[in-house]
Design a protein around this motif. Structure first.
Motif, mmCIF file in Angstrom:
data_model
loop_
_atom_site.group_PDB
_atom_site.id
_atom_site.type_symbol
_atom_site.label_atom_id
_atom_site.label_comp_id
_atom_site.label_asym_id
_atom_site.label_seq_id
_atom_site.Cartn_x
_atom_site.Cartn_y
_atom_site.Cartn_z
ATOM 1 N N SER A 185 0.841 -1.203 0.000
ATOM 2 C CA SER A 185 0.000 0.000 0.000
ATOM 3 C C SER A 185 0.881 1.260 0.000
ATOM 4 C CB SER A 185 -0.977 0.006 1.169
ATOM 5 O OG SER A 185 -0.346 -0.407 2.345
ATOM 6 N N TRP A 186 2.058 1.172 0.626
ATOM 7 C CA TRP A 186 2.994 2.299 0.548
ATOM 8 C C TRP A 186 3.423 2.531 -0.894
ATOM 9 C CZ3 TRP A 186 8.434 1.838 -0.600
ATOM 10 C CH2 TRP A 186 9.115 3.074 -0.557
ATOM 11 N N LYS A 187 3.754 1.427 -1.610
ATOM 12 C CA LYS A 187 4.186 1.559 -3.010
ATOM 13 C C LYS A 187 3.099 2.202 -3.865
ATOM 14 C CE LYS A 187 7.728 -1.980 -3.405
ATOM 15 N NZ LYS A 187 7.939 -3.417 -3.679
ATOM 16 N N GLN A 188 1.849 1.835 -3.569
ATOM 17 C CA GLN A 188 0.743 2.426 -4.338
ATOM 18 C C GLN A 188 0.645 3.923 -4.067
ATOM 19 O OE1 GLN A 188 -2.904 0.353 -3.618
ATOM 20 N NE2 GLN A 188 -2.125 -1.528 -4.561
ATOM 21 N N ASP A 189 0.839 4.287 -2.791
ATOM 22 C CA ASP A 189 0.780 5.714 -2.450
ATOM 23 C C ASP A 189 1.873 6.490 -3.171
ATOM 24 O OD1 ASP A 189 -1.385 5.405 -0.892
ATOM 25 O OD2 ASP A 189 -0.404 5.821 1.034
ATOM 26 N N ILE A 190 3.078 5.921 -3.201
ATOM 27 C CA ILE A 190 4.188 6.598 -3.881
ATOM 28 C C ILE A 190 3.869 6.779 -5.360
ATOM 29 C CG2 ILE A 190 6.611 6.317 -4.616
ATOM 30 C CD1 ILE A 190 6.367 7.315 -1.738
ATOM 31 N N LYS A 191 3.247 5.769 -5.933
ATOM 32 C CA LYS A 191 2.861 5.859 -7.338
ATOM 33 C C LYS A 191 1.889 7.025 -7.559
ATOM 34 C CE LYS A 191 2.891 1.659 -9.878
ATOM 35 N NZ LYS A 191 2.178 0.373 -10.005
ATOM 36 N N LEU A 192 0.911 7.120 -6.657
ATOM 37 C CA LEU A 192 -0.087 8.184 -6.738
ATOM 38 C C LEU A 192 0.590 9.558 -6.624
ATOM 39 C CD1 LEU A 192 -3.162 8.929 -6.731
ATOM 40 C CD2 LEU A 192 -3.054 8.807 -4.230
ATOM 41 N N ILE A 193 1.520 9.647 -5.674
ATOM 42 C CA ILE A 193 2.221 10.913 -5.446
ATOM 43 C C ILE A 193 3.067 11.283 -6.660
ATOM 44 C CG2 ILE A 193 4.088 11.980 -4.099
ATOM 45 C CD1 ILE A 193 2.944 10.430 -1.648
ATOM 46 N N GLU A 194 3.794 10.295 -7.201
ATOM 47 C CA GLU A 194 4.661 10.596 -8.350
ATOM 48 C C GLU A 194 3.841 11.050 -9.546
ATOM 49 O OE1 GLU A 194 7.188 7.165 -8.773
ATOM 50 O OE2 GLU A 194 8.693 8.002 -7.374
ATOM 51 N N LYS A 195 2.649 10.496 -9.667
ATOM 52 C CA LYS A 195 1.764 10.915 -10.757
ATOM 53 C C LYS A 195 1.372 12.390 -10.553
ATOM 54 C CE LYS A 195 -2.490 9.587 -12.789
ATOM 55 N NZ LYS A 195 -3.770 9.270 -12.182
ATOM 56 N N GLU A 196 1.064 12.735 -9.316
ATOM 57 C CA GLU A 196 0.670 14.106 -8.990
ATOM 58 C C GLU A 196 1.808 15.096 -9.233
ATOM 59 O OE1 GLU A 196 -2.462 14.864 -7.993
ATOM 60 O OE2 GLU A 196 -1.978 17.018 -7.919
#
Lengths: 476, 481
Positions: free
Chosen positions: A330-341
């Motif tokens: 779930s941390w990796k998913q959050d990082i993905k979301l952040i990098e997209k932003e």
């Protein structure tokens, strides 16, 4: 008329049978997530709306959570009249309509009569920060005593055209003023939303004097008939085991000092559940709430000694508002979301005044700077750091260690889970700013990285996030 | 190093055996004695000990609350020192009194005994009538880190800031600032207030907050100070409705309030006789015995200004001179002076703005300023400044409507004005008591301010010389004898 304070920026105006609520937060705390509750300070019990009686109307001055608090509004009867400024963001109106309230949209200058009271809506000033740009400052006039004219500042500077109105129509010149002070002055070494790690404690000296000057001299400039000023705002505290009350929160001592520095005016700081009666100028305690003295004592006892404290230690960034991750996935998913932003964020920053400032600072403590001048650090299971490359307008991952404060003139540290929660509309940016962020910057706090995040993730720029937050509330 | 406060803006600086007076006034009052005394507040009596050897006296500028010849004459052996821009009339009067004075260059250190001084010019944005103020940096010779900067009456010197920025001078530990706000209580018009604005009488404002913010935050922004000392405003004026002390002029009370907003920095607001000691720490010492305060009067003066006098009608101007010459003689003289003033007024931004407003407005008259001369009870002479001729012209019958049509003006007694232009009175003697003005917009562009500039020292040091010479006639005679 009775002017009663409910805490933070919630007020009740009562004249005979007419009862108007302004920006009501009726619960004892507010917040988007159950994880982060912001308790009204001084702490008080939830407001028992049945003890107040029939509410004639509610005024909502703006869309922020401490003004538009759906959980509280849901305690009111369906069909209650809610007065809103015409340009309040759409998600507010839609949400209120869904709940069956009677919405009245008021344009700048509209006069609405509610019972014996007259309410005039005025749009706020365009010089306030962008996240406060949709705020209205209403004027309430008593019809039984036309000398009672209350202006509620609510988060905005006073509109310049209103000052012209005052000049040409003395019958609209406010005699009472409810002044907003949103600054929360943290103690040295403790947390605060806009706190700058670069600031020495010395520089905090005299800050309250500055604020009083801003409120009493700048905000009230052009309002010559105001005799009574009530302090409002900044009076909530993150509800946890460590939070220390801010300095000078709705402080009667500050009000007394300010009054003694004034002629022809009294400055009041009243606690939640206290009402001021304009007819006999007495303060009374209302029965619809009571101060939670036990909690109050608990918080108050945490105030540090101001004279003997040690200087210079950097407040720690301890825990995330959203807590721990249950899996690395779930941390990796959050990082993905952040990098997209990051793609859009980089462009937003580069095209703003902040970008211009970054470009203008070409050398720093260690000499000439490269294209990276602003660094974003996300804490979590693994620390991730990104610099904004001003030559490419992208965030690129880098390694940082303790000397990051020396290498970069601007930086912001967050928890990955918190920022991802903002991007999913689970919490709002101000909540993580207050609780779990750190930043450093050159210049004023309204030019700080967090101030720009307030802009970019505000209800007006990102109604999609605000909408999601509201839906969370409705579901709750 | 010790700073003994003598009242208003007078100091004695002492280090080891060196004693230096700064802007001393030892008397209970200054100003034009016969007409209206300006009394020092808090009221005090000084019996200056004969065993203190005053090595030198420094004068910061020429205003009557800083340059007081009767006091200077009590120290015939002390050298009087000031900066290069001091008006010639000051050194003339000092020499006529048989005293010695010397000019020293700006931004250059000079020694007096064990103390080191540097004079600085004020910031160029300072009001014109304070443009000659010198600010004074003081440090003991053997302890340059314990410096004090006297930054009174003008904006902080930019060259001083440059010198501390460059490291030329150590940061001063103590900043002495002046609060000259002269706020008048409810019902009493201030010197620059617009008398046609009812809100100028009914005061609702947090003046004290602005004063403290101005003095302690804006003013000291670029300096790493440890302590600030508030002085100044230490006098009472006999207004017709004598209200006692100006509100917010008790600097001790202000300093005590201000201290609540500061954690480590110290704020002092000494009363006369109190000593600020500047060393490793900055502390307030016990008061000296030879300066005694009349506490009863102090309290009475403060109480009197607390009384809310809400009747604006009482705020009348007061005649200071008796008419000796007939109108026919006074009028041409006064009119000529006004017409000179017209040239000044029209060349200022205020005049410029008044002309522009006339040009785009709907007004039918050509007058941009009105002067109302009071002659005797119920008799008034009106003169309007005509923008086409740039002369003041008599207006025989002035309707209320026509008066409304003129944006700004002043009202004063013809005999007072005549006394001012022949150097019997100074414009400052009239300020607040015998003159009132009205205007639209900012008070610093009003007609009263224009008159300060034109009839005050900045352009008429000759008038200042004449009036001071008359004022101190008896003292000067005593010297000659």
């Amino acid at each position: 008329m009775k002017i009663a304070y409910m805490g933070q920026q919630s007020w009740l105006f009562e004249e005979e049978k007419t009862k108007i609520l302004l920006d009501p937060v009726l619960t004892s705390s507010f917040g988007t997530s159950q994880r982060a509750r912001f308790a009204i300070y001084p702490p008080r019990s939830p407001i028992d709306i049945s003890m107040i009686g029939e509410i004639s109307a509610v005024i909502i001055t703006n869309e922020h959570l401490d003004h538009f608090h759906l959980t509280s509004l849901k305690m009111l009867k369906k069909g209650t009249i809610i007065l809103l400024g015409k340009y309040t963001p759409l998600f507010v109106v839609e949400s209120l309509k869904r709940h069956g309230y009677k919405i009245v949209l008021c344009h700048h200058g509209d006069i609405i009569e509610v019972g014996t009271l007259k309410i005039i809506f005025f749009a706020g000033c365009s010089e306030t920060p962008i996240w406060e740009r949709r705020v209205y400052h209403p004027l309430i006039i008593s019809s039984s005593d036309p000398n009672i004219r209350i202006l509620i500042q609510s988060d905005t500077l006073i509109n310049k055209t209103f000052l012209d109105v005052v000049l040409s129509s003395p019958e609209l010149s406010p005699t009472y003023f409810i002044a907003t002070n949103n600054t929360q002055i943290p103690y040295p070494n403790s947390k605060g939303a806009m706190r700058n790690l670069y600031t020495s404690n010395q520089e905090d000296e005299g800050q309250m004097l500055n604020i009083l000057d801003e409120i009493l001299c700048t905000y009230l400039d052009g309002l010559p008939d105001v005799e009574h000023i009530f302090l409002s705002g900044g009076s909530y505290i993150f509800d946890d085991e460590k939070s220390i009350p801010f300095r000078f929160m709705i402080d009667q001592e500050v009000a007394r000092l300010a009054s003694s520095l004034s002629l022809g005016r009294t400055i009041h700081a009243i606690s939640p559940g206290t009402a001021y009666d304009t007819t006999n100028q007495l303060k009374t305690t209302e029965n619809w709430t009571s101060i939670d003295f036990e909690n109050y004592q608990k918080y108050e006892s945490r105030r540090p000694d101001l004279v003997d404290d040690e200087e210079g230690s950097i407040p720690e960034l301890e825990t995330a508002l959203m807590g721990e991750y249950d899996s690395i996935e779930s941390w990796k998913q959050d990082i993905k979301l952040i990098e997209k932003e990051h793609i859009l964020l980089a462009r937003l920053i580069a095209s703003s005044e902040f970008g211009r400032t970054l470009l203008s600072i070409n050398s720093f403590l260690e000499g000439d700077l490269g294209p990276g001048r602003f660094v974003l650090i996300y804490h979590g299971p693994v620390k991730k750091s990104y610099q904004l490359n001003m030559n490419k307008i992208i965030f690129e991952e880098i390694n940082t260690n303790e000397d990051v404060f020396i290498k970069y003139p601007f930086g912001l540290e967050l928890f990955a889970c918190d920022f991802a929660a903002v991007l999913r509309g689970e919490i709002q940016i101000w909540e993580l700013a207050t609780v779990s962020s750190r930043q450093w910057y050159l210049g004023g706090k309204l030019e700080s990285p967090m101030a720009y995040f307030y802009r970019f993730f505000s209800e007006q720029i990102r109604p999609d996030l605000a909408q999601a937050v509201t839906l969370h509330h409705e579901a709750a | 190093m010790e700073f003994l406060f003598l009242g208003h803006q007078s100091w004695m600086v002492s280090y080891k055996n060196t004693h230096v007076l700064i802007d001393p006034i030892l008397n209970d009052s200054f100003g034009h004695d016969e007409i209206h005394k300006i009394e020092i507040f808090p009221p005090r009596t000084i019996s200056f000990p004969s065993n203190i050897n005053v090595k030198a006296i420094i004068l910061s500028h020429e205003h009557s609350d800083h340059f007081h010849l009767p006091t200077l004459m009590q120290f015939p052996k002390s050298e009087i020192i000031f900066g290069p821009n001091m008006y010639e009339f000051v050194s003339d009067l000092i020499q006529e009194a048989g005293l010695n004075c010397r000019r020293v260059p700006l931004r250059k250190k000079f020694l007096i005994g064990e103390l080191e001084f540097t004079l600085y010019p004020p910031h160029p944005d300072t009001a014109l009538w304070e443009g000659r103020v010198t600010q004074i940096y003081i440090a003991p010779i053997d302890n340059p880190e314990s410096a004090v900067f006297i930054a009174v009456d003008a904006l902080i010197s930019d060259s001083f800031l440059a010198d501390i920025d460059s490291g030329e001078l150590p940061q001063p530990k103590v900043m002495i600032v002046s609060n000259n706000s002269q706020i008048t209580p409810t019902g009493v018009l201030g010197t620059l207030d617009n008398h046609k604005n009812p809100h100028a009488y009914i005061k609702r404002d947090s003046f004290g907050v602005s004063i403290l913010k101005e003095l302690l935050i804006n003013y000291l922004e670029h300096i790493q100070w440890e302590a600030a000392v508030i002085c100044g405003g230490g006098f009472t004026k006999k207004y017709e409705e004598f209200f006692g002390a100006f509100p917010f002029s008790d600097q001790k009370e202000l300093a005590v309030i201000a201290q609540n907003f500061f954690r480590k920095k110290k704020i002092f607001g000494p009363w006369p006789g109190e000593v600020i000691k500047v060393g490793k720490n900055i502390i307030q010492n016990d008061r000296v015995e030879w300066i005694s305060i009349d506490y009863k009067k102090l309290i009475e003066l403060k109480n009197r200004s607390n009384m809310e006098n809400k009747d604006p009608v009482k705020n009348e101007i007061r005649q200071q001179t008796k008419t000796t010459a007939p109108e026919e003689i006074l009028i041409p003289k006064c009119l000529a002076a006004l017409n000179d003033f017209a040239r000044h007024f029209l060349s200022t931004p205020a005049g410029d703005n008044a002309v522009y407003k006339k040009m785009i407005g709907q007004s039918s008259s050509n007058f941009i300023m009105l002067v109302k001369f009071r002659v005797e009870k119920n008799k008034m002479l009106h003169y309007g400044l005509n923008i086409i001729s740039n002369y003041f012209e008599p207006i025989q019958k002035l309707s209320l409507e026509a008066e409304e049509d003129i944006d700004c003006g002043v009202e004063l007694f013809l005999s007072d004005f005549a006394a001012m232009i022949d150097g019997t009175l100074q414009i400052w003697d009239l300020a607040g008591i015998s003159m009132r003005g009205w205007y639209k917009g900012d008070k610093f562009t009003g007609p009263v301010v224009a008159m300060y500039k034109w009839f005050g020292e900045p352009s008429r040091p000759d008038l200042a010389y004449l009036s001071l010479k008359k004022r101190w006639e008896n003292f000067l005679l005593r010297r000659v004898a």
